[in-house]
Design an enzyme around this catalytic site. Structure first.
Site, PDB file in Angstrom:
ATOM      1  N   ASP A 169       0.837  -1.204   0.000  1.00 40.15           N
ATOM      2  CA  ASP A 169       0.000   0.000   0.000  1.00 40.15           C
ATOM      3  C   ASP A 169       0.873   1.256   0.000  1.00 40.15           C
ATOM      4  OD1 ASP A 169      -2.220   1.651   0.074  1.00 40.15           O
ATOM      5  OD2 ASP A 169      -2.473   1.519   2.243  1.00 40.15           O
ATOM      6  N   LEU A 170       1.654   1.427  -1.048  1.00 40.62           N
ATOM      7  CA  LEU A 170       2.506   2.612  -1.135  1.00 40.62           C
ATOM      8  C   LEU A 170       1.643   3.798  -1.534  1.00 40.62           C
ATOM      9  CD1 LEU A 170       5.464   3.564  -0.852  1.00 40.62           C
ATOM     10  CD2 LEU A 170       5.593   3.465  -3.344  1.00 40.62           C
TER      11      LEU A 170
END
Length: 238
Positions: A169-170
């Site tokens: 989940d960048l």
């Protein structure tokens, strides 16, 4: 040099860095323990409460694991137990330990705990707090980042990719900039080391979507599409 130790008490198993927590015990994962010592510096609220603590050797971040989505409503903070090595906190702790030892700009892992209850477990994680760091969203609501700062972001993402570090989940909340201008990456829950592949451009695309989404959420948000070109210039040069 980290002095990693294993600790077992009843149904709880922990791993900790003895150089940062010389007097380790179960109380280290209890916010009330730190409150009694007047060592709580603050907190933030997301899926749960994240506590900021004045530890014996450094400032700490204490996080309890919570489920999200529909399962979160049903199970809360309980996860199916399939072995210590498969627990979410152990995997995040071990991954951060490897990345930090490789010199990547990630939080230093301090301690992790799995508490088993029948077929389920609950989990906690302690990290070293990054002094003076703010996430990109809070910064961009106040000012624009320079081209050099965006290029630094791109370089750090390239370093992660070269190490094979897949971030699940960048987004713009998980990238920090400290007072010295260093870029950090946080929140490695459910992340892993992978061979090169499609996940690398997908990580970049996820971050770009995040920036566009935040731009639509805030009246003042100092980001433009040209900033992405600077980030990619840093990524390609890195």
């Amino acid at each position: 040099m980290q002095q990693l130790q294993h600790w077992q008490e009843g149904s709880a198993a922990s791993w900790y860095d003895a150089s940062l927590l010389p007097e380790f015990g179960a109380a280290c994962f209890d916010p009330a323990h730190w409150q009694r010592q007047d060592a709580v510096l603050g907190q933030s609220h997301g899926r749960g409460v994240t506590w900021f603590i004045r530890g014996p050797r450094c400032e700490l971040v204490l996080r309890h694991y919570w489920r999200g989505g529909l399962l979160g409503k049903l199970l809360g903070d309980r996860f199916c137990y399939t072995g210590l090595a498969r627990s979410r906190c152990y995997r995040e702790f071990a991954l951060l330990n490897d990345l930090w030892a490789a010199g990547l700009p990630v939080p230093r892992p301090v301690a992790a705990r799995v508490t088993r209850q029948g077929l389920c477990y609950r989990a906690d994680l302690l990290l070293e707090r990054i002094p003076g760091a703010r996430d990109l969203v809070s910064l961009l609501r106040e000012r624009a980042l320079t081209g050099e700062e965006w290029r630094k972001v791109g370089v750090v993402i390239r370093l992660l990719h070269e190490e094979g570090a897949w971030h699940s989940d960048l987004n713009s909340h998980n990238l920090l900039l400290d007072a010295q201008g260093k870029v950090w990456v946080i929140d490695f829950d459910k992340c892993a080391i992978r061979a090169p592949g499609r996940w690398q451009p997908q990580m970049l695309a996820r971050l770009q979507r995040s920036l566009r989404k935040e731009q639509g959420l805030h009246t003042a948000f100092f980001w433009q599409e040209a900033d992405w070109d600077e980030l990619m210039a840093g990524y390609q040069a890195g």
